[in-house]
Enzyme design. Structure first.
Site, mmCIF file in Angstrom:
data_model
loop_
_atom_site.group_PDB
_atom_site.id
_atom_site.type_symbol
_atom_site.label_atom_id
_atom_site.label_comp_id
_atom_site.label_asym_id
_atom_site.label_seq_id
_atom_site.Cartn_x
_atom_site.Cartn_y
_atom_site.Cartn_z
ATOM 1 N N HIS A 17 0.823 -1.213 0.000
ATOM 2 C CA HIS A 17 0.000 0.000 0.000
ATOM 3 C C HIS A 17 0.861 1.269 0.000
ATOM 4 C CE1 HIS A 17 -3.960 -1.931 0.497
ATOM 5 N NE2 HIS A 17 -3.233 -2.887 1.057
ATOM 6 N N HIS A 108 0.144 -15.693 8.004
ATOM 7 C CA HIS A 108 0.712 -14.578 7.252
ATOM 8 C C HIS A 108 2.102 -14.263 7.802
ATOM 9 C CE1 HIS A 108 0.367 -11.377 4.355
ATOM 10 N NE2 HIS A 108 -0.935 -11.584 4.208
ATOM 11 N N ASP A 369 -7.616 -12.344 -2.763
ATOM 12 C CA ASP A 369 -7.944 -13.427 -3.686
ATOM 13 C C ASP A 369 -8.431 -14.650 -2.917
ATOM 14 O OD1 ASP A 369 -6.901 -12.718 -6.569
ATOM 15 O OD2 ASP A 369 -5.374 -11.990 -5.186
#
Length: 426
Positions: A17, A108, A369
């Site tokens: 980002h 993650h 996704d």
């Protein structure tokens, strides 16, 4: 590290980002015709928002060449490539209270990055985000163009598995794909154009593709995710590439593929299935190579390069080795599988523990996704191109140095020209 390659060096930069992402490509051969139009097609195949089965993040991923070319020709100096982040939403990862930034997301890289650096990106996955792969795909497109123009190399990847759905499931008759005639026929002829006829999944079989799409949609609707497998083939790769002992071609391919976010497995040629075959079946017997003129065998290669290239004398009857033996390419098709896990960020509420060591419930926001496989296809192709390009430059340097020495009877000539000189000397 953020740099890949020893000769054709690629350094990627940027966070998910941040303002932009991209890369710097060092040691690209000068004199190559290159423009954004050569790179953009692969960027478009990788970009988010392609279909209802991918993240809705709306990025056009328009690539800009910042340096290293003049009048559409590479100069040999570093090539800088930039893609602006036009739809970044860092606020999806904050907001106070027990929000997503209060928890390391399960599976993650939030926790491991914090443990390593003592600080992490507060939005998205930072450098562990799949957005980092933009630089890889851009650099890979440059490598691919050189490989195609100079050697006629073709690299094509496609979706071969999503969850339990497989394009070539193991059977008693064909325990692995290397023994399946249908698979061998497919990798001999498949093109990217054909693969993209089966959007959005990119599995080149109408029935299987539909089943895969339905499965991805099912997990998407449950705010869940699913993994899968990408298969890749490299055709017309020159023989002799790969550096024993620690930089074998399959080792550098494995390194490249396992560096892609979300990858969990790599196998080349017969792979794990080959372990179930006896040596008498698994071995690839040698046969005399067909007498095909180099210019015909490499239609994309320049006439000068084709005329000077040494044509192969032998090939293999089968190809369980996947085009690599002893870590060195033998001229046959190189093919391999890459396994991708389900995307870690899902919309379901998950019981976990926060950075404050207190138990809580994580409900992830953002756009993600449900399955990375369709968009991973061009990433796998890009990393394959970077591996072959790097190995080719290493071998080219070696052959160039050797070509300056007298031609000896014991040595194998580098080119057809040297073969002629050796015959005349005898």
């Amino acid at each position: 590290m953020s740099t890949f390659g020893q000769y054709f060096k690629v350094t990627t930069y940027g966070e998910s980002h941040g303002r932009s992402v991209g890369c710097i490509v060092d040691n690209c051969p000068p004199g190559l015709q290159l423009s954004e139009a050569d790179i953009q097609p692969q960027m478009t195949r990788r970009r988010p928002g392609q279909s209802a089965l991918t993240t809705p993040r709306d990025e056009k991923d328009r690539v800009e060449i910042q340096s290293g070319t003049e009048d559409g020709i590479t100069l040999g100096s570093p090539i800088a490539l930039r893609v602006l982040n036009e739809d970044q939403r860092p606020k999806d990862y904050g907001g106070g209270g027990k929000n997503i930034d209060a928890f390391p997301r399960p599976s993650h890289a939030d926790w491991t990055y914090l443990e390593k650096y003592g600080v992490k990106s507060s939005s998205g996955g930072g450098r562990s985000s799949a957005r980092e792969t933009i630089g890889r795909v851009a650099a890979g497109a440059i490598a691919e163009k050189y490989l195609r123009v100079a050697h006629g190399v073709e690299i094509v990847a496609f979706t071969s598995g999503v969850g339990p759905e497989h394009l070539f499931p193991a059977t008693k008759t064909h325990p692995n794909q290397s023994a399946n005639p249908a698979f061998l026929e497919l990798i001999d002829k498949i093109t990217r154009e054909k693969v993209d006829e089966f959007l959005p999944v990119r599995c080149p079989d109408e029935t299987v593709c539909t089943s895969m799409a339905d499965l991805i949609a099912e997990y998407r609707d449950k705010s869940d995710s699913i993994g899968g497998v990408v298969t890749c083939v490299i055709r017309n790769c020159p023989s002799g590439l790969g550096e024993p002992c620690f930089d074998k071609l399959e080792a550098t391919l494995a390194h490249a593929m396992m560096s892609i976010p979300a990858t969990k497995g790599f196998e080349i040629g017969s792979g794990f299935g080959g372990c179930e075959m006896p040596g008498s079946i698994h071995n690839d017997p040698f046969v005399k190579a067909p007498a095909v003129p180099p210019a015909e065998a490499n239609g994309h290669a320049s006439e000068a390069a084709a005329a000077g290239r040494r044509r192969p004398r032998l090939t293999t009857k089968t190809n369980n080795s996947g085009g690599v033996q002893g870590g060195i390419t033998n001229g046959a098709h190189i093919y391999f599988n890459v396994a991708f896990k389900p995307p870690a960020t899902i919309g379901q509420a998950q019981q976990t523990v926060g950075y404050d060591e207190e138990a809580g419930v994580l409900e992830a926001k953002g756009r993600h996704d449900p399955c990375v496989i369709p968009r991973a296809v061009p990433i796998v192709e890009a990393m394959a191109a970077l591996v072959v390009m790097d190995a080719l430059l290493a071998q080219s340097a070696r052959q160039s140095a050797r070509s300056l020495l007298p031609v000896l009877e014991r040595t194998v000539p580098v080119s057809e020209t040297e073969s002629k000189l050796l015959r005349e000397s005898q």
